[in-house]
Design a protein around this motif. Structure first.
Motif, mmCIF file in Angstrom:
data_model
loop_
_atom_site.group_PDB
_atom_site.id
_atom_site.type_symbol
_atom_site.label_atom_id
_atom_site.label_comp_id
_atom_site.label_asym_id
_atom_site.label_seq_id
_atom_site.Cartn_x
_atom_site.Cartn_y
_atom_site.Cartn_z
ATOM 1 N N LEU A 99 -8.547 6.123 -0.893
ATOM 2 C CA LEU A 99 -7.223 6.755 -0.829
ATOM 3 C C LEU A 99 -7.395 8.222 -0.452
ATOM 4 C CD1 LEU A 99 -5.598 5.266 -4.017
ATOM 5 C CD2 LEU A 99 -5.484 4.430 -1.671
ATOM 6 N N ASP A 101 -9.109 5.251 -7.067
ATOM 7 C CA ASP A 101 -9.489 6.004 -5.879
ATOM 8 C C ASP A 101 -9.550 5.175 -4.602
ATOM 9 O OD1 ASP A 101 -11.658 4.488 -6.647
ATOM 10 O OD2 ASP A 101 -13.136 6.025 -6.167
ATOM 11 N N ARG A 102 -9.144 3.912 -4.671
ATOM 12 C CA ARG A 102 -9.238 3.059 -3.486
ATOM 13 C C ARG A 102 -8.269 1.885 -3.579
ATOM 14 N NH1 ARG A 102 -13.264 2.360 -6.939
ATOM 15 N NH2 ARG A 102 -14.111 0.324 -7.379
ATOM 16 N N PHE A 103 -8.071 1.244 -2.438
ATOM 17 C CA PHE A 103 -7.201 0.076 -2.308
ATOM 18 C C PHE A 103 -8.084 -1.071 -1.855
ATOM 19 C CE2 PHE A 103 -4.044 -2.509 0.077
ATOM 20 C CZ PHE A 103 -3.062 -2.624 -0.896
ATOM 21 N N PHE A 112 0.827 -1.207 0.000
ATOM 22 C CA PHE A 112 0.000 0.000 0.000
ATOM 23 C C PHE A 112 0.862 1.257 0.000
ATOM 24 C CE2 PHE A 112 -2.089 3.405 2.360
ATOM 25 C CZ PHE A 112 -3.251 3.562 1.622
ATOM 26 N N THR A 113 1.853 1.314 0.885
ATOM 27 C CA THR A 113 2.688 2.515 0.966
ATOM 28 C C THR A 113 3.547 2.686 -0.284
ATOM 29 O OG1 THR A 113 4.415 1.359 2.216
ATOM 30 C CG2 THR A 113 2.728 2.519 3.496
ATOM 31 N N LEU A 117 -4.782 -1.958 -6.418
ATOM 32 C CA LEU A 117 -4.822 -0.502 -6.358
ATOM 33 C C LEU A 117 -5.708 -0.018 -7.491
ATOM 34 C CD1 LEU A 117 -3.833 2.164 -5.146
ATOM 35 C CD2 LEU A 117 -1.943 2.079 -6.793
ATOM 36 N N TRP A 170 2.777 1.635 -3.406
ATOM 37 C CA TRP A 170 1.931 1.991 -4.547
ATOM 38 C C TRP A 170 1.316 3.374 -4.438
ATOM 39 C CZ3 TRP A 170 -1.282 -3.143 -5.169
ATOM 40 C CH2 TRP A 170 -0.474 -4.120 -5.779
ATOM 41 N N THR A 171 0.977 3.797 -3.230
ATOM 42 C CA THR A 171 0.271 5.074 -3.076
ATOM 43 C C THR A 171 1.197 6.227 -2.712
ATOM 44 O OG1 THR A 171 -0.169 4.733 -0.729
ATOM 45 C CG2 THR A 171 -1.819 3.889 -2.301
#
Length: 153
Positions: free
Chosen positions: A148, A89-91, A42-43, A86, A45-46
């Motif tokens: 996100l 707008d969301r995970f 998550f960290t 991913l 990719w975003t």
């Protein structure tokens, strides 16, 4: 044209920007590793920090989904699968286990003296949406999504 051949311009709006599938042993260690990997991915990719609210939510929700797969959805010798997606707008976190006949119960408030059974209540409280899907006679997937967004303190 396969999904991997699509260009960014040709992707539908909900097409995954990135996706990863991993298998883990149906053990407490496997659940812990799934949580750690979900937050790390998550960290990466975003670009959001590890201590951001969305990253903490990903950790908490993934931990609950994975531990439920280990505790309620495993058969001897069968792993569970974690899929991380991913979207624009969301995970999305998906945990697939080998017990399709053991669907998550409806989420209800438990009496204060209960020591277990609150995992899906936590998922419902922290995830922006969640649900379950049975694709075949051998597996079920419980999924949750986190938007996100960051909050400024």
């Amino acid at each position: 044209m396969t999904h991997h051949q699509l260009t960014d311009e040709a992707k539908p709006p909900d097409a995954p920007a990135r996706q990863q599938n991993l298998r883990f042993s149906s053990t407490r260690r496997g659940a812990r590793l799934a949580r750690q990997l979900a937050v790390q991915q998550f960290t990466e990719w975003t670009g959001l920090p590890y201590d951001s609210d969305p990253a903490r939510t990903v950790a908490l929700v993934t931990a609950e989904l994975a531990s439920n797969a280990v505790r309620h959805g495993s058969l001897p010798g069968r792993d569970f699968r974690l899929t991380l997606i991913l979207l624009p707008d969301r995970f999305r976190m998906e945990v697939t286990d080998t017990r399709p006949e053991r669907l998550p119960p409806p989420v209800t408030l438990q009496p204060a003296d209960e020591t277990s059974g609150r995992g899906l209540l936590i998922v419902q409280s922290y995830a922006d949406c969640w649900g379950r899907t049975v694709h075949d006679a051998y597996t079920k997937t419980v999924w949750a999504e986190v938007r996100l967004r960051t909050t400024v303190s």
